[in-house]
Scaffold this motif. Structure first.
Motif, PDB file in Angstrom:
ATOM      1  N   ASP A 267     -16.482  40.068  88.800  1.00 38.07           N
ATOM      2  CA  ASP A 267     -15.963  41.275  89.451  1.00 38.07           C
ATOM      3  C   ASP A 267     -15.711  41.016  90.936  1.00 38.07           C
ATOM      4  N   GLU A 268     -14.811  41.828  91.519  1.00 39.37           N
ATOM      5  CA  GLU A 268     -14.398  41.653  92.925  1.00 39.37           C
ATOM      6  C   GLU A 268     -14.013  40.199  93.178  1.00 39.37           C
ATOM      7  N   ALA A 269     -13.143  39.683  92.315  1.00 42.84           N
ATOM      8  CA  ALA A 269     -12.804  38.261  92.341  1.00 42.84           C
ATOM      9  C   ALA A 269     -12.099  37.848  93.623  1.00 42.84           C
ATOM     10  N   HIS A 270     -11.469  38.791  94.316  1.00 40.51           N
ATOM     11  CA  HIS A 270     -10.761  38.410  95.538  1.00 40.51           C
ATOM     12  C   HIS A 270     -11.716  37.845  96.589  1.00 40.51           C
ATOM     13  N   LEU A 271     -13.014  38.187  96.502  1.00 42.57           N
ATOM     14  CA  LEU A 271     -13.984  37.664  97.464  1.00 42.57           C
ATOM     15  C   LEU A 271     -14.169  36.161  97.308  1.00 42.57           C
ATOM     16  N   LEU A 272     -13.899  35.643  96.133  1.00 39.96           N
ATOM     17  CA  LEU A 272     -14.014  34.204  95.916  1.00 39.96           C
ATOM     18  C   LEU A 272     -12.899  33.450  96.609  1.00 39.96           C
ATOM     19  N   PHE A 273     -11.724  34.047  96.664  1.00 42.84           N
ATOM     20  CA  PHE A 273     -10.548  33.325  97.156  1.00 42.84           C
ATOM     21  C   PHE A 273     -10.194  33.652  98.604  1.00 42.84           C
ATOM     22  N   LYS A 274     -10.721  34.740  99.152  1.00 41.24           N
ATOM     23  CA  LYS A 274     -10.367  35.144 100.501  1.00 41.24           C
ATOM     24  C   LYS A 274     -10.874  34.123 101.518  1.00 41.24           C
ATOM     25  N   ASP A 275      -9.943  33.582 102.313  1.00 41.62           N
ATOM     26  CA  ASP A 275     -10.252  32.616 103.375  1.00 41.62           C
ATOM     27  C   ASP A 275     -10.958  31.374 102.845  1.00 41.62           C
ATOM     28  N   ALA A 276     -10.807  31.088 101.566  1.00 42.30           N
ATOM     29  CA  ALA A 276     -11.473  29.919 100.992  1.00 42.30           C
ATOM     30  C   ALA A 276     -10.744  28.639 101.407  1.00 42.30           C
ATOM     31  N   PRO A 277     -11.471  27.592 101.808  1.00 41.66           N
ATOM     32  CA  PRO A 277     -10.823  26.325 102.158  1.00 41.66           C
ATOM     33  C   PRO A 277     -10.205  25.660 100.935  1.00 41.66           C
ATOM     34  N   LYS A 278      -9.310  24.762 101.186  1.00 37.64           N
ATOM     35  CA  LYS A 278      -8.575  24.116 100.093  1.00 37.64           C
ATOM     36  C   LYS A 278      -9.494  23.399  99.101  1.00 37.64           C
ATOM     37  N   PRO A 279     -10.504  22.627  99.558  1.00 34.25           N
ATOM     38  CA  PRO A 279     -11.385  21.970  98.571  1.00 34.25           C
ATOM     39  C   PRO A 279     -12.063  22.957  97.626  1.00 34.25           C
ATOM     40  N   LEU A 280     -12.426  24.136  98.144  1.00 33.79           N
ATOM     41  CA  LEU A 280     -13.073  25.131  97.294  1.00 33.79           C
ATOM     42  C   LEU A 280     -12.094  25.691  96.273  1.00 33.79           C
ATOM     43  N   LEU A 281     -10.863  25.969  96.692  1.00 33.00           N
ATOM     44  CA  LEU A 281      -9.853  26.471  95.756  1.00 33.00           C
ATOM     45  C   LEU A 281      -9.568  25.447  94.664  1.00 33.00           C
ATOM     46  N   GLU A 282      -9.536  24.192  95.046  1.00 29.39           N
ATOM     47  CA  GLU A 282      -9.302  23.135  94.055  1.00 29.39           C
ATOM     48  C   GLU A 282     -10.451  23.089  93.045  1.00 29.39           C
ATOM     49  N   LYS A 283     -11.675  23.321  93.518  1.00 27.60           N
ATOM     50  CA  LYS A 283     -12.826  23.309  92.607  1.00 27.60           C
ATOM     51  C   LYS A 283     -12.751  24.479  91.634  1.00 27.60           C
ATOM     52  N   VAL A 284     -12.370  25.660  92.136  1.00 25.35           N
ATOM     53  CA  VAL A 284     -12.231  26.828  91.261  1.00 25.35           C
ATOM     54  C   VAL A 284     -11.178  26.557  90.190  1.00 25.35           C
ATOM     55  N   GLU A 285     -10.042  26.041  90.618  1.00 27.88           N
ATOM     56  CA  GLU A 285      -8.956  25.757  89.670  1.00 27.88           C
ATOM     57  C   GLU A 285      -9.408  24.757  88.614  1.00 27.88           C
ATOM     58  N   GLN A 286     -10.138  23.729  89.040  1.00 27.18           N
ATOM     59  CA  GLN A 286     -10.605  22.718  88.089  1.00 27.18           C
ATOM     60  C   GLN A 286     -11.560  23.319  87.064  1.00 27.18           C
ATOM     61  N   VAL A 287     -12.518  24.138  87.557  1.00 25.87           N
ATOM     62  CA  VAL A 287     -13.502  24.735  86.653  1.00 25.87           C
ATOM     63  C   VAL A 287     -12.822  25.663  85.651  1.00 25.87           C
ATOM     64  N   VAL A 288     -11.918  26.517  86.139  1.00 24.95           N
ATOM     65  CA  VAL A 288     -11.238  27.464  85.251  1.00 24.95           C
ATOM     66  C   VAL A 288     -10.394  26.725  84.219  1.00 24.95           C
ATOM     67  N   ARG A 289      -9.748  25.658  84.634  1.00 24.71           N
ATOM     68  CA  ARG A 289      -8.867  24.934  83.720  1.00 24.71           C
ATOM     69  C   ARG A 289      -9.640  24.206  82.624  1.00 24.71           C
ATOM     70  N   LEU A 290     -10.813  23.687  82.963  1.00 27.69           N
ATOM     71  CA  LEU A 290     -11.515  22.820  82.026  1.00 27.69           C
ATOM     72  C   LEU A 290     -12.670  23.493  81.286  1.00 27.69           C
ATOM     73  N   ILE A 291     -13.165  24.607  81.798  1.00 29.03           N
ATOM     74  CA  ILE A 291     -14.373  25.179  81.202  1.00 29.03           C
ATOM     75  C   ILE A 291     -14.098  25.821  79.853  1.00 29.03           C
ATOM     76  N   ARG A 292     -12.844  26.140  79.555  1.00 25.09           N
ATOM     77  CA  ARG A 292     -12.543  26.749  78.249  1.00 25.09           C
ATOM     78  C   ARG A 292     -12.892  25.800  77.111  1.00 25.09           C
ATOM     79  N   SER A 293     -12.758  24.476  77.358  1.00 26.02           N
ATOM     80  CA  SER A 293     -13.096  23.512  76.313  1.00 26.02           C
ATOM     81  C   SER A 293     -14.606  23.417  76.093  1.00 26.02           C
ATOM     82  N   LYS A 294     -15.392  24.042  76.970  1.00 23.08           N
ATOM     83  CA  LYS A 294     -16.834  24.148  76.769  1.00 23.08           C
ATOM     84  C   LYS A 294     -17.193  25.418  76.010  1.00 23.08           C
ATOM     85  N   GLY A 295     -16.188  26.199  75.627  1.00 19.40           N
ATOM     86  CA  GLY A 295     -16.423  27.427  74.896  1.00 19.40           C
ATOM     87  C   GLY A 295     -16.735  28.628  75.772  1.00 19.40           C
TER      88      GLY A 295
END
Length: 505
Positions: A267-295
């Motif tokens: 919830d309130e997901a915009h707080l995760l991305f607001k003013d987030a540095p590039k390395p953090l955004l890349e980590k979020v994208e990686q987790v979201v993309r790959l975690i589905r294969s973990k069920g």
């Protein structure tokens, strides 16, 4: 009665809108302005997954979601809505476990500083790039020297150690500026004053305690009370990202299961991305993309889909859009982005429909059996089986007392870690250096006490005899001169006589 064997019944459009279990791990988004029904939709999804035997984790930002732990009491309006969908309401509560980072409205949630890591810790502390580099050095030195970083006291001691050994450490891993260490220490103090120190320590959270099922086969609904946590938005976002990262790292690869192993609502997901540095955004994208294969299915809840970066939004296949208001140019851009993210329905204009939605209505588009998005439908969201509204403090306390983790996390543990080890080292060094220290100068009182007693005065010495004068009288000088002259003459005459006699021979 809608068929829910294949999926979760969301509501009624021209047909029943079903979120397929086998596509639920393809993630999703629930968006809409404040007061349009996002929390109720979240409650319906959470209880629906629980009924299917899927554990759920969700953040309760306003406190309303706690009602999922109580049996519902639908009014006539909700009963009429359910009947219009051919749905028979079964008032019941979901098996719920309350959590709270501060340990006040739920069981404490803790993680060690080492588990958080320098990237997320820098996010929590709002550090700049240089300060983050110094923090990374501190973590590196701790790992190299076998020092456990469990809580903020350990990290603070580690920073002092790095500062005291900056010259040596700088030669090995790069310069460590004292000003950066001071800035990090001030940020730690601020985090501690905000109550963040309660999150760091042991016993650390075990993910298996969140992925339980009850005796009747229903999945456990983990509700994180975030009413106070929202006052520290960076801590909130970093904690939820850490939890997703831990799920990604610990769970095995299983591909696309028939049902998810866990569903995670952010919830309130915009707080995760607001003013987030590039390395953090890349980590979020990686987790979201790959975690589905973990069920694991991840569902972001926010006011506007535009709050989520396109790289992440593109991976959210199941979409529920509540009403948006386009009062400003920024709102209009968000409305346009939201309407264009759906597969077009020729029966209506998507942008106009989003603005015309009433409370409890949403545009819904889920994935079909082949994984393709269905055409967007204007949908009346179904009523929940659990209570609408928050649980009372007494009801919350009763749920906590009966939870399967009661007493497991409630008492903190403080074992030997970096702070104690470094303190012992410092004490040992000081003890070794003690004998070689110069003696301290005695105090004035000690000097008086140690001074020898005064000696008695000796008898006065006799006055010395008067010295004879060496000066000669005129008569003494004349006599000595006559004698010297006569002596010289006699001597010369004798030498002449002797020498003359030798020559004659």
């Amino acid at each position: 009665m809608p068929d829910t064997t294949a999926g979760l019944f969301l509501g009624q459009s021209e047909k029943p809108e079903i979120l397929l279990w086998q596509r639920a791990n393809r993630h999703g988004v629930i968006a809409g302005a404040t007061g349009t029904g996002k929390t109720v939709t979240l409650q319906i999804l959470a209880q629906g997954f629980s009924d299917a035997g899927v554990p759920v984790f969700c953040a309760d930002v306003k406190g309303d979601l706690s009602g999922i732990s109580q049996v519902g009491a639908p009014n006539e309006k909700l009963i009429a809505r359910a009947e219009g969908m051919g749905l028979t309401l079964e008032p019941k509560a979901a098996p719920t476990v309350f959590w709270d980072l501060y340990g006040q409205k739920g069981h404490p949630v803790r993680a060690t500083v080492s588990e958080i890591g320098p990237l997320l810790m820098a996010r929590m502390l709002d550090l700049n790039e240089v300060q983050e580099g110094v923090l990374t050095v501190a973590f590196h030195v701790a790992d190299k020297e076998g020092l456990l970083l469990l809580d903020l006291d350990d990290l603070r001691s580690m920073l002092v150690y790095v500062s005291e050994n900056a010259a040596r450490i700088g030669r090995e891993v790069g310069n460590v500026a004292p000003s950066s260490i001071a800035s990090i220490q001030r940020a730690l103090l601020q985090l501690e004053q905000d109550g963040g120190d309660a999150f760091f320590g042991e016993p650390a959270l075990r993910l298996t305690d969140m992925m339980r099922t009850s005796l009747d086969g229903r999945g456990q609904v983990n509700v994180l009370d975030s009413t106070r946590l929202m006052n520290s938005p960076r801590l909130y976002g970093a904690f939820l990202l850490w939890l997703m990262s831990e799920l990604f790292e610990q769970l095995p690869e299983i591909g696309d299961p028939e049902k998810p192993k866990l569903v995670f609502f952010f919830d309130e997901a915009h707080l995760l991305f607001k003013d987030a540095p590039k390395p953090l955004l890349e980590k979020v994208e990686q987790v979201v993309r790959l975690i589905r294969s973990k069920g694991v299915g991840v569902y972001f809840i926010t006011q506007n889909p535009a709050d989520i970066p396109d790289s992440v939004l593109a991976q959210l296949g199941n979409r529920i859009q509540h009403a948006l208001r386009a009062y400003t140019p920024s709102d209009q851009r968000g409305l346009k982005a939201a309407s264009q993210s759906f597969r077009v329905n020729p029966a209506f204009d998507t942008a106009e429909a989003i603005q015309a939605l009433g409370t409890g209505e949403a545009l819904v588009s889920t994935l079909d059996e082949k994984g393709a998005p269905n055409i967007v439908q204007r949908t009346l969201i179904r009523p929940p089986n659990s209570r609408l509204g928050p649980a009372t403090d007494a009801e919350r306390a009763a749920v906590m007392a009966a939870s399967p983790v009661s007493g497991v996390y409630d008492t903190a543990i403080d074992r030997e870690s970096a702070e104690e080890v470094l303190a012992a080292r410092r004490a040992a060094i000081e003890a070794e250096a003690e004998p070689s220290k110069p003696a301290r100068a005695p105090t004035r009182e000690q000097t008086r006490e140690q001074a020898p007693a005064p000696r008695e005065r000796a008898a006065p010495r006799p006055a010395p005899a008067p010295r004879k004068s060496t000066r000669q009288t005129p008569m003494e000088a004349l006599t000595k001169s006559v004698l010297r002259t006569a002596g010289s003459t006699i001597t010369r005459e004798l030498l002449r006589g002797i020498l003359g006699g030798l020559k004659k021979r």
